[in-house]
Design an enzyme around this catalytic site. Structure first.
Site, PDB file in Angstrom:
ATOM      1  N   HIS A 161       0.883  -1.172   0.000  1.00  0.00           N
ATOM      2  CA  HIS A 161       0.000   0.000   0.000  1.00  0.00           C
ATOM      3  C   HIS A 161       0.920   1.221   0.000  1.00  0.00           C
ATOM      4  O   HIS A 161       2.024   1.170   0.565  1.00  0.00           O
ATOM      5  CB  HIS A 161      -0.831   0.102   1.274  1.00  0.00           C
ATOM      6  CG  HIS A 161      -1.739  -1.052   1.570  1.00  0.00           C
ATOM      7  ND1 HIS A 161      -1.327  -2.153   2.249  1.00  0.00           N
ATOM      8  CD2 HIS A 161      -3.061  -1.227   1.325  1.00  0.00           C
ATOM      9  CE1 HIS A 161      -2.355  -2.981   2.398  1.00  0.00           C
ATOM     10  NE2 HIS A 161      -3.415  -2.456   1.849  1.00  0.00           N
ATOM     11  N   ASP A 197       2.454   1.894   3.268  1.00  0.00           N
ATOM     12  CA  ASP A 197       3.448   0.926   3.757  1.00  0.00           C
ATOM     13  C   ASP A 197       4.839   1.348   3.294  1.00  0.00           C
ATOM     14  O   ASP A 197       5.821   1.181   4.016  1.00  0.00           O
ATOM     15  CB  ASP A 197       3.225  -0.480   3.181  1.00  0.00           C
ATOM     16  CG  ASP A 197       1.824  -1.002   3.380  1.00  0.00           C
ATOM     17  OD1 ASP A 197       1.174  -0.580   4.344  1.00  0.00           O
ATOM     18  OD2 ASP A 197       1.389  -1.834   2.555  1.00  0.00           O
TER      19      ASP A 197
HETATM   20  C1  XLS Z   1      -7.576  -6.927   4.493  1.00  0.00           C
HETATM   21  C2  XLS Z   1      -7.100  -7.095   3.129  1.00  0.00           C
HETATM   22  C3  XLS Z   1      -5.968  -6.175   2.726  1.00  0.00           C
HETATM   23  C4  XLS Z   1      -5.807  -6.140   1.240  1.00  0.00           C
HETATM   24  C5  XLS Z   1      -4.999  -5.017   0.706  1.00  0.00           C
HETATM   25  O1  XLS Z   1      -8.303  -7.749   5.042  1.00  0.00           O
HETATM   26  O2  XLS Z   1      -6.759  -8.427   2.946  1.00  0.00           O
HETATM   27  O3  XLS Z   1      -4.783  -6.554   3.352  1.00  0.00           O
HETATM   28  O4  XLS Z   1      -5.243  -7.327   0.768  1.00  0.00           O
HETATM   29  O5  XLS Z   1      -5.556  -3.791   0.997  1.00  0.00           O
END
Ligand code: XLS
Ligand code: NI
Ligand code: NI
Length: 442
Positions: free
Chosen positions: A107, A110
């Site tokens: 993200h 991140d």
């Molecule tokens: C949350 C999601 C998230 C997505 C990416 O439950 O899995 O981690 O994969 O935003």
């Protein structure tokens, strides 16, 4: 892939993880995942495009609603956000290259910490992606997909693109625009939308119809921007039924496919399916994968597992070989993931605090997938699995059954065929026989 260590080595004492086979007792070696081994006509690493998830492995501190962080990252020390982010990138690429992960996902927030200043965030993301690009070029590690975090910041508490306040939607747009720019710059093969807050907490204050229309329009303008700027990859919607919203609009694969069809988005969007989201929706991952594969929308996968007793997204590392073997049957028959991969959207437990724990977790997950891939390939090649399934439908392969499939029989004609035929036979579904096949080939 050679190991890429930055200014400082973060995972000291851990070298490149190698395939050592079943005889090995080394916990820091692969026993099944042999990346160049050919399975079903392709090297394992091409079937299993494993990716590391930046957020869990390099940002998740182990804090929970009841307790403080337990993962105290050595790379999270410097005061300048971009410098701190560079240390994190060094740690991440050291990990990816020691483990032999060819892909990663992140993200925006991140990669580098964000503020509430859009221009400053754009500057930070541009700076850290310059650095990430160098790391990618030096290591050969590629970006599987990028995404924007439209759920953590307080402004998204009522949703991002489904927020009743248009100003919030524009802030989400600003974030998506830079995250798309970052994904294009880093050659990402996909861009994911996971809408954790795109849903509602209470229907009493929610206009679902308008919110879903806003979501669709938001996806369209995002797609148009990315395509206009040269993005050739796939967009993914990642279904999840709830958490953190009570009800999330992208509930499960069927719901998302219906939504994409309604808003004419099927050409650009596929699904990124997650195991723990499937189980939260009351499905198996196999179910979700089959639904996506049948629609030609099996794009990518977030690998993890839930907890049988807990009803939330515990994001544990995958280790259930039976479940994975059943998934791999669908996966191989669909020709693999196109164009995605297997992103470890999984986190080590809060009390797994040794640097080696992150390696054990991923090695276990990669080995479990590899073992499942091999077993599934054997089942498809050597057993009656395909034949038994095909034979169940043999009555539609010729005669009246075939005519029905081709839409040539009316309800009255069907009635007449029934009246002329004997009572249907009792035909076994052979479920236990098939379940035993899975275990026989594991
Ligand atoms: C949350 C999601 C998230 C997505 C990416 O439950 O899995 O981690 O994969 O935003
Ligand atoms: Ni996920
Ligand atoms: Ni999840």
């Amino acid at each position: 892939m050679s190991v890429l260590i930055g200014e400082k080595e973060y995972f000291k004492g851990i070298n490149k993880i190698k395939f050592e086979g079943l005889e090995s007792e080394n916990p820091l070696a692969f026993r099944w995942y042999d990346e160049n081994k050919i399975v079903a006509g392709k090297p394992m690493k091409e079937w299993l495009k494993f990716a590391g998830a930046y957020w869990h492995s390099f940002c998740g501190t182990g804090a929970d609603p009841f307790g403080a962080p337990t993962h105290l990252f050595e790379w999270d020390q410097k005061t300048d956000a971009v410098e701190r982010a560079k240390d994190k990138a060094d740690a991440a690429f050291e990990f990816f290259t020691k483990l032999g992960l060819h892909y990663y996902c992140f993200h925006d927030v991140d990669a580098v910490d964000y503020t509430n200043d859009i221009v400053e965030n754009e500057r930070r993301l541009a700076a850290i992606t310059d650095y990430l690009k160098k790391k990618q070029d030096a290591s050969g590690v590629q970006l599987l997909w990028g995404t924007a975090n439209l759920f953590s910041n307080a402004k998204y508490m009522n949703g991002a693109s489904t927020n009743p306040d248009f100003t919030v939607l524009t802030h989400a747009a600003a974030q998506v625009k830079s995250a798309i720019d970052a994904t294009i710059k880093l050659g990402g093969t996909g861009y994911t939308f996971w809408g954790g807050r795109e849903g509602y907490m209470s229907l009493l204050n929610t206009n679902i119809k308008r919110e879903k229309e806003h979501l669709a329009t938001f996806l369209k303008v995002s797609r148009d921007y990315a395509r206009a700027n040269g993005f050739k990859g796939s967009f993914y919607i990642e279904p999840k039924p709830c958490e953190p919203s009570k009800h999330q609009y992208d509930y499960d694969a069927e719901t998302v496919i219906g939504f994409l069809r309604q808003f004419d988005l099927l050409n650009d969007f596929k699904l990124n399916l997650e195991v723990n989201h499937a189980t939260l929706a009351g499905h198996t991952m196999q179910h979700e994968m089959q639904i996506a594969a049948d629609a030609g929308l099996l794009g990518s996968m977030d690998a993890n597992r839930g907890d049988m007793q807990n009803g939330w997204d515990t994001d544990q590392f995958p280790n259930n070989i039976n479940e994975l073997t059943e998934c791999m049957l669908i996966f191989i028959e669909a020709g693999g993931l196109n164009p995605g991969g297997i992103n470890f959207d999984a986190k080590i437990r809060r009390n797994s605090t040794d640097p080696a724990d992150l390696f054990y977790a991923h090695i276990g997950g990669m080995d479990a997938f590899a073992r499942a891939l091999i077993a599934a390939d054997q089942i498809l090649q050597k057993s009656d699995y395909k034949k038994i399934r095909a034979n169940r439908y043999a009555s539609y392969d010729a005669g009246h059954g075939k005519n029905f499939e081709n839409g040539k029989l009316s309800l009255t004609q069907l009635r007449d065929i029934a009246a002329q035929s004997a009572e249907p036979e009792v035909i076994s579904g052979k479920q236990e026989f098939l379940e035993n096949l899975i275990n026989r080939f594991i």
